[in-house]
Design a protein around this motif. Structure first.
Motif, PDB file in Angstrom:
ATOM      1  N   VAL A   1       7.227 -24.894  23.387  1.00 38.48           N
ATOM      2  CA  VAL A   1       6.649 -25.834  24.352  1.00 38.48           C
ATOM      3  C   VAL A   1       5.905 -25.033  25.405  1.00 38.48           C
ATOM      4  N   ASP A   2       4.636 -25.383  25.588  1.00 36.33           N
ATOM      5  CA  ASP A   2       3.793 -24.709  26.577  1.00 36.33           C
ATOM      6  C   ASP A   2       2.979 -25.792  27.289  1.00 36.33           C
ATOM      7  N   SER A   3       3.226 -25.978  28.581  1.00 33.66           N
ATOM      8  CA  SER A   3       2.544 -27.035  29.329  1.00 33.66           C
ATOM      9  C   SER A   3       1.040 -26.836  29.367  1.00 33.66           C
ATOM     10  N   ARG A   4       0.583 -25.615  29.167  1.00 35.61           N
ATOM     11  CA  ARG A   4      -0.855 -25.353  29.153  1.00 35.61           C
ATOM     12  C   ARG A   4      -1.536 -25.982  27.948  1.00 35.61           C
ATOM     13  N   LEU A   5      -0.761 -26.336  26.942  1.00 33.32           N
ATOM     14  CA  LEU A   5      -1.324 -26.961  25.742  1.00 33.32           C
ATOM     15  C   LEU A   5      -1.255 -28.489  25.789  1.00 33.32           C
ATOM     16  N   ALA A   6      -0.682 -29.046  26.864  1.00 30.98           N
ATOM     17  CA  ALA A   6      -0.578 -30.503  26.965  1.00 30.98           C
ATOM     18  C   ALA A   6      -1.963 -31.142  27.015  1.00 30.98           C
ATOM     19  N   HIS A   7      -2.049 -32.340  26.444  1.00 32.88           N
ATOM     20  CA  HIS A   7      -3.342 -33.042  26.400  1.00 32.88           C
ATOM     21  C   HIS A   7      -3.102 -34.537  26.599  1.00 32.88           C
ATOM     22  N   ASP A   8      -4.185 -35.307  26.656  1.00 31.43           N
ATOM     23  CA  ASP A   8      -4.103 -36.731  26.961  1.00 31.43           C
ATOM     24  C   ASP A   8      -3.702 -37.586  25.771  1.00 31.43           C
ATOM     25  N   GLY A   9      -3.656 -36.995  24.586  1.00 34.33           N
ATOM     26  CA  GLY A   9      -3.229 -37.774  23.428  1.00 34.33           C
ATOM     27  C   GLY A   9      -4.355 -38.601  22.829  1.00 34.33           C
ATOM     28  N   PRO A  10      -4.025 -39.722  22.192  1.00 35.68           N
ATOM     29  CA  PRO A  10      -2.717 -40.371  22.214  1.00 35.68           C
ATOM     30  C   PRO A  10      -1.696 -39.751  21.250  1.00 35.68           C
ATOM     31  N   GLY A  11      -2.134 -39.049  20.210  1.00 32.45           N
ATOM     32  CA  GLY A  11      -1.209 -38.502  19.236  1.00 32.45           C
ATOM     33  C   GLY A  11      -1.302 -36.989  19.160  1.00 32.45           C
ATOM     34  N   THR A  12      -0.749 -36.445  18.072  1.00 33.73           N
ATOM     35  CA  THR A  12      -0.767 -34.999  17.850  1.00 33.73           C
ATOM     36  C   THR A  12      -2.165 -34.543  17.464  1.00 33.73           C
ATOM     37  N   ILE A  13      -2.569 -33.433  18.012  1.00 38.41           N
ATOM     38  CA  ILE A  13      -3.850 -32.841  17.637  1.00 38.41           C
ATOM     39  C   ILE A  13      -3.586 -31.538  16.906  1.00 38.41           C
ATOM     40  N   ARG A  14      -4.572 -31.088  16.176  1.00 39.78           N
ATOM     41  CA  ARG A  14      -4.440 -29.853  15.378  1.00 39.78           C
ATOM     42  C   ARG A  14      -5.531 -28.879  15.798  1.00 39.78           C
ATOM     43  N   ARG A  15      -5.084 -27.636  16.064  1.00 37.60           N
ATOM     44  CA  ARG A  15      -6.018 -26.585  16.474  1.00 37.60           C
ATOM     45  C   ARG A  15      -5.742 -25.321  15.673  1.00 37.60           C
ATOM     46  N   ASP A  16      -6.814 -24.568  15.427  1.00 41.57           N
ATOM     47  CA  ASP A  16      -6.634 -23.256  14.814  1.00 41.57           C
ATOM     48  C   ASP A  16      -5.895 -22.354  15.792  1.00 41.57           C
ATOM     49  N   ILE A  17      -4.966 -21.566  15.286  1.00 35.97           N
ATOM     50  CA  ILE A  17      -4.142 -20.758  16.180  1.00 35.97           C
ATOM     51  C   ILE A  17      -4.959 -19.720  16.937  1.00 35.97           C
ATOM     52  N   THR A  18      -6.121 -19.358  16.403  1.00 34.99           N
ATOM     53  CA  THR A  18      -6.968 -18.380  17.093  1.00 34.99           C
ATOM     54  C   THR A  18      -7.784 -19.014  18.218  1.00 34.99           C
ATOM     55  N   ASP A  19      -7.796 -20.361  18.266  1.00 37.21           N
ATOM     56  CA  ASP A  19      -8.590 -21.049  19.291  1.00 37.21           C
ATOM     57  C   ASP A  19      -7.781 -21.422  20.525  1.00 37.21           C
ATOM     58  N   ILE A  20      -6.486 -21.179  20.517  1.00 34.78           N
ATOM     59  CA  ILE A  20      -5.646 -21.555  21.648  1.00 34.78           C
ATOM     60  C   ILE A  20      -4.838 -20.343  22.103  1.00 34.78           C
ATOM     61  N   THR A  21      -4.239 -20.492  23.276  1.00 35.36           N
ATOM     62  CA  THR A  21      -3.331 -19.451  23.783  1.00 35.36           C
ATOM     63  C   THR A  21      -1.970 -19.665  23.142  1.00 35.36           C
ATOM     64  N   ALA A  22      -1.659 -18.828  22.155  1.00 32.65           N
ATOM     65  CA  ALA A  22      -0.428 -19.007  21.384  1.00 32.65           C
ATOM     66  C   ALA A  22       0.039 -17.655  20.870  1.00 32.65           C
ATOM     67  N   PRO A  23       1.338 -17.501  20.647  1.00 30.35           N
ATOM     68  CA  PRO A  23       1.838 -16.243  20.086  1.00 30.35           C
ATOM     69  C   PRO A  23       1.436 -16.101  18.620  1.00 30.35           C
ATOM     70  N   ARG A  24       1.366 -14.870  18.158  1.00 32.03           N
ATOM     71  CA  ARG A  24       1.118 -14.571  16.750  1.00 32.03           C
ATOM     72  C   ARG A  24       2.416 -14.043  16.142  1.00 32.03           C
ATOM     73  N   PHE A  25       2.584 -14.242  14.835  1.00 30.59           N
ATOM     74  CA  PHE A  25       3.845 -13.893  14.192  1.00 30.59           C
ATOM     75  C   PHE A  25       3.588 -12.979  12.995  1.00 30.59           C
TER      76      PHE A  25
ATOM     77  N   ILE B   1      -0.095 -29.924  17.962  1.00 32.01           N
ATOM     78  CA  ILE B   1       0.264 -29.968  19.380  1.00 32.01           C
ATOM     79  C   ILE B   1       0.448 -31.422  19.803  1.00 32.01           C
ATOM     80  N   THR B   2       1.594 -31.716  20.411  1.00 30.62           N
ATOM     81  CA  THR B   2       1.866 -33.057  20.918  1.00 30.62           C
ATOM     82  C   THR B   2       1.276 -33.196  22.322  1.00 30.62           C
ATOM     83  N   PRO B   3       1.133 -34.422  22.831  1.00 34.34           N
ATOM     84  CA  PRO B   3       0.618 -34.589  24.200  1.00 34.34           C
ATOM     85  C   PRO B   3       1.480 -33.896  25.256  1.00 34.34           C
TER      86      PRO B   3
END
Length: 338
Positions: free
Chosen positions: A76-100, A118-120
């Motif tokens: 859970v990362d509040s920086r990824l929160a959005h207005d919704g209404p549902g789940t959105i999908r982003r490429d992991i290289t396009d957002i601030t996210a950890p790599r594994f 990503i959920t709202p």
């Protein structure tokens, strides 16, 4: 009471009001900046669940295992929160996210896209499906009666400036399938743990480790290698029942047993890597080869005695060898295999 008209205040009052507004704006900006800094400095917890769908192969010779596995990483990362209404999908290289990364992966193929759902509310879920080879150092002293622990050490790298803490997912349990393709190993169990994973002698990182324990099914080696070795060595004892005056027959049997053992050495060489120590099977092969060689030496000795007109002494050597060699071989086999 009369209302006060601020438009008719003096210049001093207007300057004072402006200064107050500036201070309020600065305080609000500092508060927002401080909150963002606190969020960036606080560790990010990533919940991990792993499912091993199949184990295709475990290769002792190559020190690797081949699996088909699925992993889910959730945080859970509040920086990824959005207005919704549902789940959105982003490429992991396009957002601030950890790599594994799985540290021991070799050749792998992925069947899922590198996308994050990503959920709202800012909950992110990244799924990974891999099939391929993973290295695993094996201690093969007990081969072919050995069992080993095979690990998938996962770490987070890059993508974020803040620390990432990996933990088992309380909402989804890790698992391993019941029916697996690997035929010569038996899965005994599995576990997940969070621990420090060494990268070098002085450097280690916190990571998530999924491991399973497997035991080699040794029936194949007993039937195909150990029992035939017993028969070959017992065949070399036939020379003790052949009269020492028939040196040709004795030598023929002893040499045949020796050559057969050499062929077994070559056949077993491809089952194990080049290791600087002896396994149980190596010790058993060595004892078998040594006793066959000693039987060959005994044949040469009794043949020489027979040619020197000491046939009775040669026959006595054969008589005692009929008891000494089986007893020595059983003791050596018990020492090597048990």
């Amino acid at each position: 009471m009369k209302s006060r008209d601020f438009t008719k205040t003096g210049p001093v009052a207007m300057v004072a009001h402006a200064c107050v507004l500036v201070v309020v704006v600065c305080l609000l900006g500092a508060a927002v900046s401080h909150a963002a800094t606190d969020e960036a400095d606080s560790p990010l917890t990533v919940y991990v669940a792993v499912g091993v769908l199949d184990v295709d192969e475990i290769s002792s010779a190559d020190q690797r295992f081949t699996i088909n596995y699925f992993a889910q990483f959730r945080w859970v990362d509040s920086r990824l929160a959005h207005d919704g209404p549902g789940t959105i999908r982003r490429d992991i290289t396009d957002i601030t996210a950890p790599r594994f990364l799985i540290l021991n992966q070799q050749k792998v193929w992925s069947s899922l896209l590198n996308v994050v759902d990503i959920t709202p509310e800012g909950e992110a879920v990244f799924r990974q499906r891999l099939w391929g080879d993973f290295s695993q150092p094996l201690r093969l002293h007990d081969f072919p009666f050995d069992k080993h622990t095979f690990e998938l050490p996962m770490v987070s790298f890059g993508g974020l400036e803040q620390q990432v803490i990996m933990a088992p997912d309380p909402q989804r349990s890790s698992l391993i399938a019941d029916n697996l393709s690997v035929a010569d190993w038996r899965i005994l169990g599995y576990q997940t743990e969070v621990r420090e994973i060494p990268l070098t002698n002085d450097v280690s990182v916190q990571g998530f480790v999924f491991s399973f324990e497997a035991e080699r099914i040794f029936t194949h080696y007993v039937v195909k290698y150990i029992i035939p070795l017993f028969l070959i060595v017992m065949m070399s004892w036939v020379v003790f029942w052949i009269d020492p005056t028939e040196a040709g027959s004795q030598l023929s049997v002893a040499v045949t047993a020796t050559l057969t053992l050499i062929a077994y050495h070559i056949a077993l060489a491809g089952k194990l890597p080049d290791i600087p120590y002896l396994t149980r099977m190596d010790l058993f092969l060595f004892c078998s080869t040594l006793l066959v060689f000693v039987a060959l030496v005994e044949v040469v000795l009794t043949s020489r005695l027979a040619r020197s007109d000491r046939v009775e002494l040669a026959r006595q050597y054969d008589f005692y060898s009929r008891m000494v060699f089986p007893a020595a071989y059983l003791a050596a086999a018990a020492w090597a295999l048990l």
